[in-house]
Motif scaffolding. Structure first.
Motif, short mmCIF file in Angstrom:
data_model
loop_
_atom_site.label_atom_id
_atom_site.label_comp_id
_atom_site.label_asym_id
_atom_site.label_seq_id
_atom_site.Cartn_x
_atom_site.Cartn_y
_atom_site.Cartn_z
N TRP A 49 -10.13 -2.11 3.82
CA TRP A 49 -10.16 -1.01 2.87
C TRP A 49 -10.79 -1.47 1.58
O TRP A 49 -10.83 -2.67 1.35
N PHE A 62 -7.33 1.57 -3.66
CA PHE A 62 -6.76 1.81 -2.33
C PHE A 62 -7.07 3.23 -1.89
O PHE A 62 -6.45 4.19 -2.33
N HIS A 63 -8.01 3.35 -0.99
CA HIS A 63 -8.49 4.65 -0.54
C HIS A 63 -8.86 4.49 0.93
O HIS A 63 -9.82 3.80 1.27
N ASN A 65 -7.98 11.14 -5.71
CA ASN A 65 -8.36 9.77 -6.06
C ASN A 65 -9.51 9.74 -7.07
O ASN A 65 -9.72 8.74 -7.76
N HIS A 67 -0.31 9.09 5.26
CA HIS A 67 -0.52 7.95 4.37
C HIS A 67 -1.99 7.89 3.95
O HIS A 67 -2.30 7.73 2.75
N ALA A 93 0.78 4.47 -2.25
CA ALA A 93 -0.67 4.51 -2.32
C ALA A 93 -1.20 3.90 -3.62
O ALA A 93 -2.14 4.40 -4.23
N HIS A 94 -0.60 2.76 -4.01
CA HIS A 94 -1.00 2.05 -5.24
C HIS A 94 -0.85 2.92 -6.50
O HIS A 94 -1.56 2.72 -7.48
N GLU A 127 0.82 -1.21 0.00
CA GLU A 127 0.00 0.00 0.00
C GLU A 127 0.85 1.26 0.00
O GLU A 127 0.49 2.26 -0.61
N SER A 173 -3.66 8.50 0.14
CA SER A 173 -4.51 7.52 -0.56
C SER A 173 -5.76 8.19 -1.13
O SER A 173 -6.32 7.74 -2.13
#
Lengths: 898, 488
Positions: free
Chosen positions: A545, A524-525, A515, A507, A353-354, A343, A511
Motif C-alpha cells: 500500500w 494509508f489508502h 482521503n 476496511h 485507517a490511520h 492500519e 481507507s
C-alpha cells in the motif's frame, strides 16, 4: 495447494501449503512461495516447521466456562457468548464503558482486528483496546507520526539489498528476521563493497558477518545518533535543499543534539565505545549516501524508545536520505500483522485507517462512515496501564485475544493477579492451557493458522492473504465472528459480517473515505482493493500500500518528498537523551535484557509443540559474561536465580563473552506450562515510554545468585507428567520430542526412594519390562521401561549434573525397537558407541548436532559453511544456523594445534 | 659425612625445572635442599597466566606435582625471599630474618616487569602483569572499570590485553614501536597481526609514546602522548618488557652486566663458583633470555654441572638458545624464527600474503638461497616446526624455497622428510627431546603417540611437534613392518 502467509515474524513470508493426499492426510507440506516479494521462496526454520504446529493435540475445540471454584466445563457457543454479552452489559450499565477493555494481538488478522476495534471505539464508545503490538513497535509508530505525520515505513526489503551501508540497530536480524537477514547477506555476497554495521550491546549471531559491531551501552542510542547528527552537520553532510523545503525543526533538533553529542569523547563515554570506533562509524555513515538504518526491539523497547526512533530518522532527514532506492530509516516489526493492526487502529491511541482519536474531524469522519452510535473521545489505556486498571478494579471486564500477557507483559505476576481480581476475563485462544487462559472465566476456541482466513501486512507495507486450507476443528470460530456475535447480543447494528472479504471491503472503503479532503489526507489508502468479492479476495496477490486504484501499488513512499503533517513537511524532532528509568544499584547490579531466540516464537504456545524447534535451545537460560559469573559466584551450566524488584525466575546459566559485563540476557519464551519458573516477564520493570507506552524490556536491574540443588535428572515419557505440589522438583522443564516428552529436572534434598518416585511419576506400577539400575556407588539411579522392545520411558537421576547424552536418548525414543546394545547402553547410561552422541542440535531443519558438524569439519578439513552443508546438510535449508556453523568452524580451527 | 646444603632462591618456572632435574638425577639425596620463594605459592605456569581469567584456578596453573616437596624431602619456604647473601661466609639472610648456610646456591630470581618512568605511573589501578597477585589486582581493579589499556604491544602486552578483554573491558594496546610484537615480527606480519587483534575487539595504537598519566575527564586516567593525542582509561597495565631481578646478586658483589643480569658461564656459574644463576635473572653471552625454554636449558645445565662437579667436562653446557617462538595470541597463530628481520648480510626474503584468509608468511634465506635463516608466520603457523628443523639443522632448502610457505595444492613442498634429520635434532623444544631419543623410544616398543608422549615427554608441552613425532612414528612403523617381513 494454497498460497498463504507465515504467522510468525514481521517479515511476512509467503508460504505454499499442500495438505497431504489420501495416503497421508496428515502430511502437510510447507514450502516458501517463490512469487512472494518478501521471501522469494525462502523460509526460516520456524516457517519450515509450521506443519509440526497444526496438529490438534491440546487444542481447545469448544467454549469453556469456569465457575467461582475454578471448575471448567464445556459449554455451547450460545451460552458462552450470552454470558460474555450479559456480563459486559451489566458492567457497562453499572460502571460505564471505561470499565470494559480488550487486549488483542498482532497475531490477529486485519479483519479480526477491524471488527473488534469497530466494536470498542464505535459502539462501546471507549478506546480501551490495546494490543501486544504495544510491546514491540509502538515506539516506532509514535516516532513515525512525529517525523512524517503518519505511521509510515517508507522503504522496503529491496532497499536493504540496494543500500551500500546497512546499519542494524537493536536487531538480532539473523535470528529474529532470518529471511531479511539472508537477503541482506546475499546482496553483500554480490557486492562485497557493501558495509554492514550492527549496533547492539550484545554480540549476537547478526554480528558474525558484520563489518563493524558497536557494542553500545544499553539505552545509549539517542547519544549515538545525536552524536551522528552533530558530526554530519560539522562535516557539512547535509541536504540543504531538502532540509529547507521539506522539513521543519532541524535547528531545534541540532541544538539539542549538540548539547550532548557535540563532543565525540562524551558520546563515546555515554555509549561505552572507543572514540576511534565511533569516528569510524560516523565517517562511514557520512560518506555513504545509500544507507538504510534498520531498527527493531532494541530501539523500541525503551523508556526513551520514541526519541530513539526520531534520533535515527533525524539523521536520514538531515541528509535527505529517504524516498529513494537503497536508503531510509526502516522499522522492522516483530509480528506477522503488527502493521495491519496499526492500519485498523488497534492501538488505544489511534482510531482506524490511520486516523487520529484526538482530531475531532477524524472522529467525525469515522463515526459517519460507521454510522455508529458513539465514538471514543480520548485515547484508551495502553497495555501496562490497562492491566494496572484491571488490577485496581477500574476495569471489570477484559477480553484477551491471541496473546499471553501473563507471560509477555512486564511485572507479569501482577498481571496474573490482576486477572484473578477481574470480574469477567474472556480469552480467545487455540489452547486452554496457556498461562493466561488458565485465569479466564470464559475461554473461546479460536481458529489457528491454516484455519483462519484474512489479510496481514508485513514490515514493508506488503498486504497478503492468510488462507484456510485446513477444516475448522471442533467448534473453533474466527475471532471476528465471536466479536460480531457479542456485538449483536449487545444490540448493535453494523456487525452483520458473514465472510472476511466483507470486512476487508469495509476496511478498504474506510481507507479511501474522504482521503482527499483537506486535513484528512493520509498515505494509508487501499481504496483500489475495495469491492472485491469472495473470489477476488481469494485471488488477491501480495501488494504494497498505498493502493489508491486497482492494480496500482507503492513499493516506496516519500518519492515525491511529501509528508503527512499539515504543511506537507517532515519534522526533525529534538531528542534529549535520557538514561533508562531504573538504574542499577548495589542490590540489583546487573541490567536484564530480554529477547528472542532463533527457533521459538513468543510464549511458545505454538512453537513449543514442534520437536524440531525444541531441540536448538531446549532449556530456559540466562546469558552472562564469564567474569561477571565469577563475581556473582555462579557456574556455567548450573541453575541460577535471577531476581528483580518485581519478580524472580530460575534458569540455566550460559557463560559467554558475547554478553557484555554488568548485563544478562534472558529469552522471552518460556511459560509456566513448559518450565517450573522461567517467565522473564515477571522480572521486567513496568516502566514505559511516556509517548508510546512501550515497556522498557531491555533494561531492568536484576541480581543473579546460585540456585543450589542436590540432584539432577532427565526423564523421558510418552505422555505428559504431572508433578504433584510438594513432590514437584525444584526445577523442571518440559521439552517436546518427536513422539515423547523430555523433562530436565533438578531437586533439593535427597530423593529417598528414587525407585518408587520414578515409578509413580511415570505411572508404571506393573510394567512389562522395567530395566533398573538402583543407586550405584556414585548415587546414580537409572531406569527404563520397555514394551515389546519399544522404549516407553526412562529416568536418570544423579547427584551430579552429568546425565546421559540427550541426543542419544532422543534417537532411542525414535526407534520402533531398541537393540541389545541399546539396552546395555540404557543400563550404563551411555551409548556403547561413542559416535551416537551427535551433540546439541545446531541445524534444526536437518537435526544436525554440534558433534557431527565438528567431526565433519575436522575429518574433512572444512573451512566454509558451504563445505559443511555439502558434507552433512546442516545450514542448507533455512540457513538460520549458518552463523553458528561459522562459529564452529572457527572453534575447530582454534582447537587445531592448540 | 655431613650432608651439604643447597639453597635455591626463587621457585618460578625455571626454579622448579631445576628442582625437577635435581630430583630426576637423584641429587636431592646428596644435598639438604632449601627453596626460598617470595611468592605465596609454589611455581605455576606463567605462560598460561591469562587463563586465570577464563576460569583456570591457581591450582590448575601449578607446575608442582602434588606433595612434591614433602615426598622428596625438600624444604620450601613460601612468602620468604632472600634479603642478602654473604658470599664469604656462605650464608643467606631471608626476608623473615632467618640465616641459612649454603654450600651451593642457585639464583632463580627471575625478572620483574619494567615500568617506564612515566609521571603518574604510581597512580592507583596502574598495574603490571607478571604474577597471580598482579592478576588478582587487575581483576579487582577491573570490577568497576570500563576501559583498560596496556602499555606495550609485545608478546606479554598482548597476553595482558587478552586478560583485560577476558574480564570484559574495552581494551586498548599502546605501543611505542610502529607495529605490534616489534621484536618477533616484521612490518607485514605486524600489520596483519594488528588487523586480527582489532577484529577480536582490542583497539591498537602504535607509534605512541606515553608522556604522562593524569586524571581523566571521562575515565579514571588520561594518558597523554607526545604527539598531543590522548587516551582515557580506568585501568592501566604496564607491559614494557622485563628486567632481570639481580639486586640480591649485585649487593652480594657478584658480577652483573652493564644493563643488569647476573653474569654466568656455560655451566651457569656466576663469578662465585659456588653460586649458579639460571633463567631470566642470568646474563649469558651478553644477553638475557626472556623465554622459558632457554631458562629450562639453563636449569638442566646447572644440574648437570652439579652432578658432574668432579669432572665438569662431562657436564652438558648451556651454549645459548634459539629464540624462535610460536604462540597463539588471542587465538591468532604467530611464529617467529631466527633472523626474522633479515638482518644477515645478503639475506633474501620470500613473502606470501592472503588478505582474505588473513595469512602472512615470510621466509628469510641465505644469499645463495640454500639455507633458511629465519621467518615470520602470522595467521597460520602450521609450517613452524618444519621450518624450525630446517633452520636449526642447517639443512639444504629445496630449489624453490617458496614452496615451503605456499598453500597446499599450489606447488607446496611435501612435508619435511624426517628421515633426513640428524639424530641430534631437537624435535620437541619444550621438553628438549631429540630425534635420536624418539627413535630409541620407538625401537624400545613404544609404538603409538600416547606411549611416546608418556615415555619421552615429547609433544606434551605446546604440542606443536606432534605432527613431526607422528610422521617419525609412521615412517619407522613402515620400516619395522618391512623388517618383520624380511625376517619371516
Amino acid at each position: 495447494m494454497t498460497c498463504t502467509t507465515c504467522p510468525y515474524c514481521g517479515v511476512g513470508c509467503g508460504v505454499i501449503a499442500t495438505p497431504g493426499d489420501e495416503s497421508a492426510p496428515n502430511r502437510l507440506r510447507i514450502e516458501g512461495d517463490p512469487d512472494h516479494p518478501a521471501n522469494q521462496g525462502r523460509l526460516c526454520v520456524k516457517g519450515a516447521a509450521l506443519a509440526e504446529t497444526v496438529g490438534l493435540e491440546g487444542r481447545l475445540l469448544r467454549p469453556l466456562m469456569r465457575d467461582d471454584d475454578g471448575q471448567a466445563q464445556t459449554v455451547s457457543w450460545d451460552r458462552a457468548l450470552d454470558r460474555v454479552a450479559t456480563d459486559m452489559r451489566r458492567i457497562i450499565d453499572q460502571h460505564g464503558p471505561e470499565a470494559v477493555a480488550f487486549y488483542v494481538s498482532g497475531q490477529l488478522l486485519t479483519e479480526d482486528y477491524y471488527v473488534v476495534n469497530k466494536l470498542v471505539k464505535g459502539w462501546l464508545g471507549t478506546a480501551n483496546i490495546d494490543t501486544n503490538s504495544r510491546l514491540c513497535m509502538s515506539s516506532a509508530v509514535a516516532g513515525h507520526k512525529r517525523a512524517f505525520g503518519e505511521d509510515l515505513v517508507g522503504g522496503n526489503y529491496q532497499d536493504l539489498e540496494e543500500a551500500d551501508l546497512v546499519v542494524l540497530v537493536g536487531s538480532n536480524t539473523a535470528w529474529c528476521h532470518p529471511i531479511v537477514y539472508q537477503r541482506l547477506m546475499q546482496s553483500r555476497r554480490e557486492r562485497p563493497e557493501k558495509r554492514i554495521v550492527v549496533v547492539d550491546p550484545r554480540r549476537t549471531a547478526t554480528c558474525e558477518q558484520a563489518d563493524m559491531h558497536l557494542p553500545v551501552k544499553a539505552g545509549s542510542d539517542v547519544w549515538l545518533f545525536n552524536g551522528l547528527l552533530t558530526y554530519l552537520e560539522e562535516h557539512g553532510v547535509v541536504d540543504t535543499g531538502f532540509v529547507a523545503n521539506h522539513t521543519g525543526g532541524a535547528a531545534e533538533a541540532l541544538a539539542v543534539a549538540r548539547a550532548d553529542g557535540g563532543r565525540l569523547e562524551a558520546v563515546a563515554k555515554a555509549c561505552g565505545v572507543p572514540v576511534a570506533q565511533l569516528q569510524a562509524f560516523y565517517a562511514l555513515f557520512a560518506r555513504t549516501r545509500k544507507v538504510v538504518t534498520v531498527f527493531s526491539q532494541g530501539v523500541n523497547q525503551s523508556s526513551s524508545g520514541t526519541d530513539k526512533v526520531n534520533s535515527i530518522i533525524n539523521c536520514h532527514l538531515f541528509t535527505g536520505r529517504l524516498g529513494e532506492p537503497g536508503m531510509g530509516p526502516f522499522s522492522i516489526t516483530g509480528q506477522p500483522n503488527a502493521m495491519g493492526g496499526r492500519e485498523v487502529g488497534g492501538l488505544a491511541n489511534t482510531l482506524a485507517a490511520h486516523l487520529e482519536l484526538d482530531e475531532p474531524a477524524h472522529r467525525q469522519l469515522v463515526q459517519e462512515f460507521w454510522g455508529s452510535p458513539s465514538i471514543a473521545r480520548e485515547p484508551g489505556l495502553k497495555a501496562v496501564d490497562l492491566f494496572d486498571a484491571v488490577h485496581d478494579g477500574r476495569i471489570k471486564a477484559l477480553w484477551v485475544m491471541a496473546t499471553n500477557p501473563v507471560v509477555s507483559l512486564p511485572d507479569a505476576d501482577r498481571v496474573r493477579e490482576a486477572l484473578r481480581r477481574c470480574e469477567l476475563v474472556v480469552v480467545s485462544d487455540l489452547f486452554a492451557d496457556t498461562d493466561t487462559a488458565a485465569e479466564a472465566r470464559v475461554v473461546l476456541p479460536a481458529l489457528g493458522w491454516g484455519e483462519k482466513d484474512g489479510t496481514v501486512t508485513n514490515s514493508e507495507r506488503c498486504l497478503s492473504r492468510q488462507k484456510a486450507f485446513l477444516p475448522s476443528p471442533g467448534e473453533a470460530k474466527p475471532d471476528w465472528w465471536a466479536v460480531s456475535e457479542v456485538a449483536r447480543r449487545l444490540g448493535f447494528e453494523g456487525f452483520g459480517f458473514e465472510q472476511p472479504h466483507q470486512i476487508f471491503d469495509e476496511h478498504a472503503r474506510l481507507s479511501a473515505w474522504r482521503n482527499d479532503d483537506d486535513g484528512m489526507r493520509r498515505a494509508f489508502h487501499i481504496g483500489g482493493l475495495a469491492g472485491l468479492d469472495a473470489e477476488g479476495y481469494d485471488r488477491l496477490r501480495p501488494c504494497q500500500w498505498p493502493v489508491p486504484q486497482a492494480g496500482e501499488h507503492t513499493p516506496r513512499l516519500f518519492q515525491d518528498r511529501r509528508f503527512f503533517h499539515g504543511d506537507g513537511k517532515a519534522r526533525l524532532v529534538p531528542t534529549a537523551p535520557r538514561a533508562p528509568v531504573n538504574a542499577v544499584d548495589d542490590e540489583f547490579p546487573l541490567v536484564l535484557n530480554t529477547g528472542r531466540i532463533r527457533d521459538q516464537w513468543h510464549t511458545m504456545t505454538r512453537t513449543g509443540r514442534a520437536p524440531r524447534l525444541a531441540s536448538h535451545l531446549p532449556e530456559p537460560f540466562v546469558e552472562m559474561h564469564p567474569y561477571e559469573a565469577m563475581l556473582c559466584g555462579v557456574q556455567d551450566g548450573a541453575l541460577v536465580r535471577v531476581a528483580s524488584r518485581w519478580g524472580a525466575m530460575v534458569a540455566r546459566l550460559r557463560c559467554t563473552a558475547d554478553q557484555p559485563r554488568r548485563t544478562v540476557f534472558v529469552p522471552i519464551h518460556w511459560n509456566d506450562q513448559r518450565a517450573s519458573d522461567a517467565r522473564v516477564g515477571a522480572l521486567v520493570n513496568p516502566v514505559v515510554d511516556p509517548l508510546s507506552g512501550e515497556p522498557e524490556f531491555k533494561h531492568t536491574p536484576v541480581m543473579v545468585s546460585p540456585f543450589p540443588v542436590d540432584w539432577h535428572g532427565v526423564v523421558y515419557s510418552r505422555s505428559p507428567l504431572q508433578f504433584e505440589g510438594s513432590e514437584a522438583p525444584a526445577y523442571w522443564v518440559c521439552i517436546q520430542g518427536d513422539g515423547f516428552l523430555r523433562y530436565e529436572l533438578a531437586g533439593r534434598g535427597r530423593l529417598e526412594e528414587p525407585h518408587q518416585w520414578s515409578r509413580s511419576l511415570l505411572g508404571f506400577e506393573q510394567q512389562p519390562q522395567w530395566l533398573e539400575v538402583g543407586e550405584d556407588s556414585a548415587g546414580d539411579y537409572r531406569a527404563a521401561a520397555l514394551a515389546e522392545g519399544r522404549l516407553l520411558a526412562c529416568a536418570y537421576l544423579s547427584p551430579r549434573a552429568e546425565l546421559p547424552s540427550r541426543s542419544w536418548l532422543n534417537r532411542l525414543f525414535g526407534k520402533e525397537r531398541v537393540s541389545e546394545a541399546d539396552v546395555v547402553g540404557l543400563k550404563l547410561g551411555r551409548s556403547v558407541d561413542p559416535a551416537d552422541d551427535v551433540g546439541a542440535t545446531v541445524c534444526s531443519c536437518f537435526s544436525v548436532g554440534r558433534n557431527t558438524i565438528l567431526d565433519a569439519i575436522r575429518d574433512n578439513g572444512l573451512t566454509s559453511v558451504e563445505g559443511v552443508g555439502r558434507c552433512v546438510s546442516a545450514g542448507t535449508n533455512c540457513g538460520s544456523c549458518q552463523p553458528e556453523i561459522r562459529a564452529l568452524i572457527e572453534e575447530a580451527r582454534l582447537a587445531e594445534g592448540a | 659425612m655431613k650432608q651439604e646444603r643447597l639453597v635455591v632462591i626463587g621457585n618460578g618456572m625455571v626454579g622448579q625445572k631445576y628442582l625437577d632435574h635435581l630430583v630426576a638425577d637423584r641429587l636431592h639425596h646428596r644435598y639438604q635442599v632449601t627453596v626460598l620463594c617470595a611468592e605465596p605459592r609454589p611455581a605455576y605456569d606463567r605462560v598460561h597466566l591469562s587463563e586465570f581469567f577464563t576460569g583456570r584456578s591457581s591450582e590448575d596453573l601449578s607446575l608442582v606435582p602434588e606433595r612434591f616437596f614433602e615426598r622428596h624431602g625438600l624444604e620450601l619456604r613460601l612468602s620468604e625471599g632472600a634479603d642478602s647473601i654473604d658470599l664469604e661466609n656462605k650464608t643467606i639472610r631471608t626476608a623473615k630474618g632467618a640465616t641459612l648456610d649454603y654450600d651451593k646456591l642457585v639464583l632463580a630470581t627471575g625478572s620483574y616487569p619494567f615500568v617506564p618512568p612515566v609521571p603518574g605511573r604510581g597512580r592507583p589501578s596502574c598495574l603490571v602483569y607478571r604474577t597471580i597477585e598482579d592478576l588478582e589486582a587487575i581483576m579487582a581493579s577491573g570490577r568497576d572499570a570500563e576501559v583498560g589499556v596496556v602499555i606495550g604491544g609485545g608478546l606479554l602486552g598482548l597476553e595482558a590485553a587478552k586478560a583485560l578483554r577476558d574480564i570484559g573491558l574495552q581494551t586498548h594496546v599502546v605501543e611505542f614501536a610502529p607495529r605490534l610484537m616489534a621484536v618477533q615480527v616484521d612490518d607485514g606480519g605486524g600489520a596483519l597481526l594488528r588487523r586480527k587483534i582489532e577484529q577480536l575487539g582490542v583497539f591498537v595504537h602504535t607509534g605512541m609514546n606515553t608522556t604522562e598519566i593524569i586524571d581523566g575527564e571521562f575515565y579514571r586516567h588520561r594518558l597523554n602522548f607526545t604527539d598531543g593525542e590522548h587516551l582515557e582509561a580506568d585501568l592501566v597495565v604496564f607491559s614494557a618488557g622485563i628486567r632481570p631481578q639481580d639486586t640480591l646478586a649485585r649487593d652480594a658483589g657478584l658480577a652483573v652486566g652493564e644493563r643488569g643480569g647476573i653474569v654466568i658461564d656455560n655451566h651457569c656459574r656466576t663469578s662465585d663458583p659456588d653460586v649458579y644463576a639460571i633463567g631470566e635473572c642470568a646474563l649469558w653471552g651478553g644477553r638475557i633470555y626472556g623465554l622459558v625454554a632457554p631458562g629450562y636449558e639453563m636449569a638442566r645445565a646447572a644440574v648437570s654441572h652439579l652432578r658432574h662437579r668432579c669432572d665438569e667436562t662431562l657436564a652438558v653446557p648451556f651454549t645459548g638458545a634459539d629464540m624462535s617462538t610460536k604462540l597463539k595470541l588471542m587465538g591468532v597463530d604467530v611464529a617467529s624464527l631466527g633472523d626474522a628481520h633479515a638482518s644477515t648480510p645478503g639475506a633474501c626474503c620470500y613473502r606470501y600474503e592472503d588478505e582474505r584468509k588473513q595469512i602472512y608468511k615470510k621466509l628469510v634465506v641465505s644469499e645463495d638461497g640454500r639455507r633458511l635463516l629465519g621467518g615470520v608466520l602470522v595467521g597460520d603457523a602450521r609450517e613452524y616446526n618444519t621450518l624450525l628443523q630446517l633452520m636449526l639443522n642447517d639443512m639444504a632448502l629445496p630449489e624453490t624455497p617458496e614452496q615451503l610457505i605456499l598453500p597446499a595444492g599450489q606447488g607446496a613442498a611435501p612435508a619435511l622428510d624426517v628421515t633426513r634429520l640428524p639424530d641430534s635434532a631437537t624435535l620437541c623444544q619444550c621438553q628438549n627431546v631429540t630425534k635420536g631419543a624418539l627413535c630409541q623410544a620407538i625401537a624400545d616398543g613404544h609404538c603409538d603417540l600416547a606411549a611416546i608422549k608418556q615415555c619421552t615427554g615429547a609433544a606434551t608441552g605446546c604440542g606443536s611437534c606432534e605432527p613431526l613425532v607422528q610422521t617419525l612414528l609412521d615412517t619407522s612403523g613402515v620400516a619395522a613392518d618391512t623388517l618383520a617381513e624380511v625376517a619371516t
